[in-house]
Design an enzyme around this catalytic site. Structure first.
Site, PDB file in Angstrom:
ATOM      1  N   HIS A 183      -3.362   5.070  14.912  1.00  0.00           N
ATOM      2  CA  HIS A 183      -4.671   4.983  14.282  1.00  0.00           C
ATOM      3  C   HIS A 183      -4.587   4.084  13.061  1.00  0.00           C
ATOM      4  CE1 HIS A 183      -2.618   8.437  12.459  1.00  0.00           C
ATOM      5  NE2 HIS A 183      -3.382   8.298  11.393  1.00  0.00           N
ATOM      6  N   HIS A 192      -6.299  13.097  14.099  1.00  0.00           N
ATOM      7  CA  HIS A 192      -5.268  12.212  14.634  1.00  0.00           C
ATOM      8  C   HIS A 192      -3.984  13.027  14.686  1.00  0.00           C
ATOM      9  CE1 HIS A 192      -7.889   9.022  12.478  1.00  0.00           C
ATOM     10  NE2 HIS A 192      -8.282   9.160  13.728  1.00  0.00           N
ATOM     11  N   GLU A 222      -3.161  14.838  11.294  1.00  0.00           N
ATOM     12  CA  GLU A 222      -4.116  14.624  10.210  1.00  0.00           C
ATOM     13  C   GLU A 222      -5.523  15.053  10.631  1.00  0.00           C
ATOM     14  OE1 GLU A 222      -3.886  10.478   9.347  1.00  0.00           O
ATOM     15  OE2 GLU A 222      -1.720  10.506   8.997  1.00  0.00           O
ATOM     16  N   HIS A 275       0.868  -1.184   0.000  1.00  0.00           N
ATOM     17  CA  HIS A 275       0.000   0.000   0.000  1.00  0.00           C
ATOM     18  C   HIS A 275       0.900   1.228   0.000  1.00  0.00           C
ATOM     19  CE1 HIS A 275      -3.908   1.878   1.640  1.00  0.00           C
ATOM     20  NE2 HIS A 275      -3.075   2.878   1.402  1.00  0.00           N
ATOM     21  N   HIS A 290      -0.810   3.023  11.804  1.00  0.00           N
ATOM     22  CA  HIS A 290       0.392   3.845  11.715  1.00  0.00           C
ATOM     23  C   HIS A 290       0.399   4.938  12.775  1.00  0.00           C
ATOM     24  CE1 HIS A 290      -2.630   5.904   9.245  1.00  0.00           C
ATOM     25  NE2 HIS A 290      -1.927   7.020   9.343  1.00  0.00           N
TER      26      HIS A 290
END
Length: 421
Positions: free
Chosen positions: A359, A353, A329, A280, A323
């Site tokens: 999260h 976050h 964020e 990803h 992560h």
């Protein structure tokens, strides 16, 4: 007109735009030449942002500003107490002022840094159900990235008109005056960038094509308003709102040229890049616009979107992985569902976050993605976005009082890994 960061010229009256001289002794029709600078005069050419405006009256013609008594939810300052490192999420607010225009319908949710530092970013929500009549707004603290979630905005800026419907974003540079007209009700988000102006990110190994294309940003053609009568100017300055009244409309720019101008962009034109093998990729591949900091590679603010796209990675956990990172964020949802959260994150809602907060997907999303038959699939009918920053966000009191009380439960009940005996 289209393009981003290019040189433009436009006139609403033929002959209004001078040729060869930016500030001639006698501009045509008795207009006033005025330079609007978005960077230091001596900034390198590739960083220099400025436009020349040819207007009916100079903007210097105004009486002293006084404190604005309305809009107590816009730019109120952040919470005074120490901020816990908790993850936060909000439902779409139901208690924003009713019957308000865009200015009085704004509420600040979080911010960081002092605007006087020329760094940082703030996140606002808005709910508006009437047009701004006899008033304009100007932000001296930073540029405004307007992200509609419902309802169409008709924005009349000093440099022309543009319309923003959900699925579009509009960028209004620092110092540009504007009025917003609506029909019905409109809701959405505003990212206020106090730092270096937004620009397209470098493409690196991606090459010359991909992500957002400069030609897809639309800049308005010149349009002006010749109206005599009271007009209130509301200015955001050093985190507070101030007001003065003119005897005319300041939206009287007849012609302009330069590379500092409002623009709009349709998010559906974003050319998402992703893996065609495994793993990803980092969310940085979804960056539409970036405001760099003084540290190379570390953004003062990134505007990132998660649009419809194909997912084809083999043996890959396709939603965002678990992560923790040094960036903070703030995420919003324009429409649809976000692939890392099964429920609780609604269009018009918001999440935060902050740096080093763990999260990722909730239990249901993790289980579904872990057990999925990994055939090529397309994520459709969704548009989420993130305003990421290297500075920790501090929520306002309004935001802290309305955060979902059970957001942490999204990560409860994960099964313990079973190691071999």
């Amino acid at each position: 007109m289209t393009g981003f960061g290019g040189q433009f010229e436009t006139e609403a009256v033929p002959g209004a735009l001078p040729k060869g001289r930016n500030s001639p002794q006698r501009p045509a029709f008795g207009l006033y030449a005025e330079q609007l600078s978005g960077s230091a005069f001596t900034a390198p050419r590739h960083e220099n942002r400025r436009s020349w405006l040819y207007r009916m009256r100079p903007t210097a013609d105004h009486r002293p500003f006084e404190r604005y008594e309305g809009a107590s939810l816009f730019a109120p300052g952040t919470a005074n107490e120490p901020v816990a490192p908790n993850r936060l999420r909000w439902d779409p607010p139901t208690d924003l002022p009713g019957g308000a225009d865009f200015v009085d319908g704004l509420v600040t949710m979080m911010s960081n840094r002092d605007p006087a530092d020329l760094e940082g970013v703030a996140i606002h929500l808005y709910r508006a159900s009437r047009s701004m009549a006899g008033r304009v707004l100007v932000n001296a603290d930073g540029e405004l990235l307007i992200i509609p979630q419902a309802g169409t905005l008709r924005i009349f800026t000093e440099m022309g008109r543009m319309e923003l419907a959900p699925g579009w974003v509009g960028l209004i540079p620092r110092g540009v005056r504007f009025r917003i007209e609506i029909e019905g009700e409109a809701t959405g988000y505003v990212a206020e960038n106090h730092g270096a102006p937004f620009r397209l990110p470098e493409l690196g190994p991606i090459g010359s094509n991909g992500l957002a294309n400069a030609r897809d940003f639309e800049t308005p053609v010149a349009a002006y308003e010749d109206v005599d009568g009271p007009c209130e100017v509301i200015q955001k300055y050093l985190g507070s709102l101030w007001t003065t009244t003119l005897d005319h409309s300041p939206l009287d720019v007849v012609a302009w040229h330069g590379n500092l101008a409002p623009c709009r962009y349709e998010l559906a034109r974003f050319n998402a890049i992703g893996t065609v093998s495994f793993d990803h990729p980092d969310p940085s591949i979804f960056t539409v616009l970036t405001s760099p900091s003084d540290v190379p590679g570390r953004a003062n603010a990134d505007f990132v979107i998660f649009p419809p796209r194909w997912m084809v990675g083999e043996d890959t956990f396709r939603p965002p992985w678990f992560h923790r990172n040094v960036m903070s964020e703030a995420m919003g949802l324009i429409h649809g569902e976000y692939d890392a959260k099964a429920e609780g994150f609604q269009p018009g809602g918001l999440s935060l976050h902050n740096l080093m907060s763990g999260h990722g997907p909730d239990v249901e999303s993790w289980r579904k993605a872990s057990d999925a038959d990994l055939e090529p699939m397309k994520i459709e009918s969704t548009m989420a976005f993130m305003v990421e920053t290297c500075w920790p966000y501090v929520p306002t009191r309004f935001a802290l009082d309305r955060a979902q009380p059970d957001y942490d439960l999204a990560w409860a009940d994960f099964p313990k890994a079973q190691l071999p005996k």
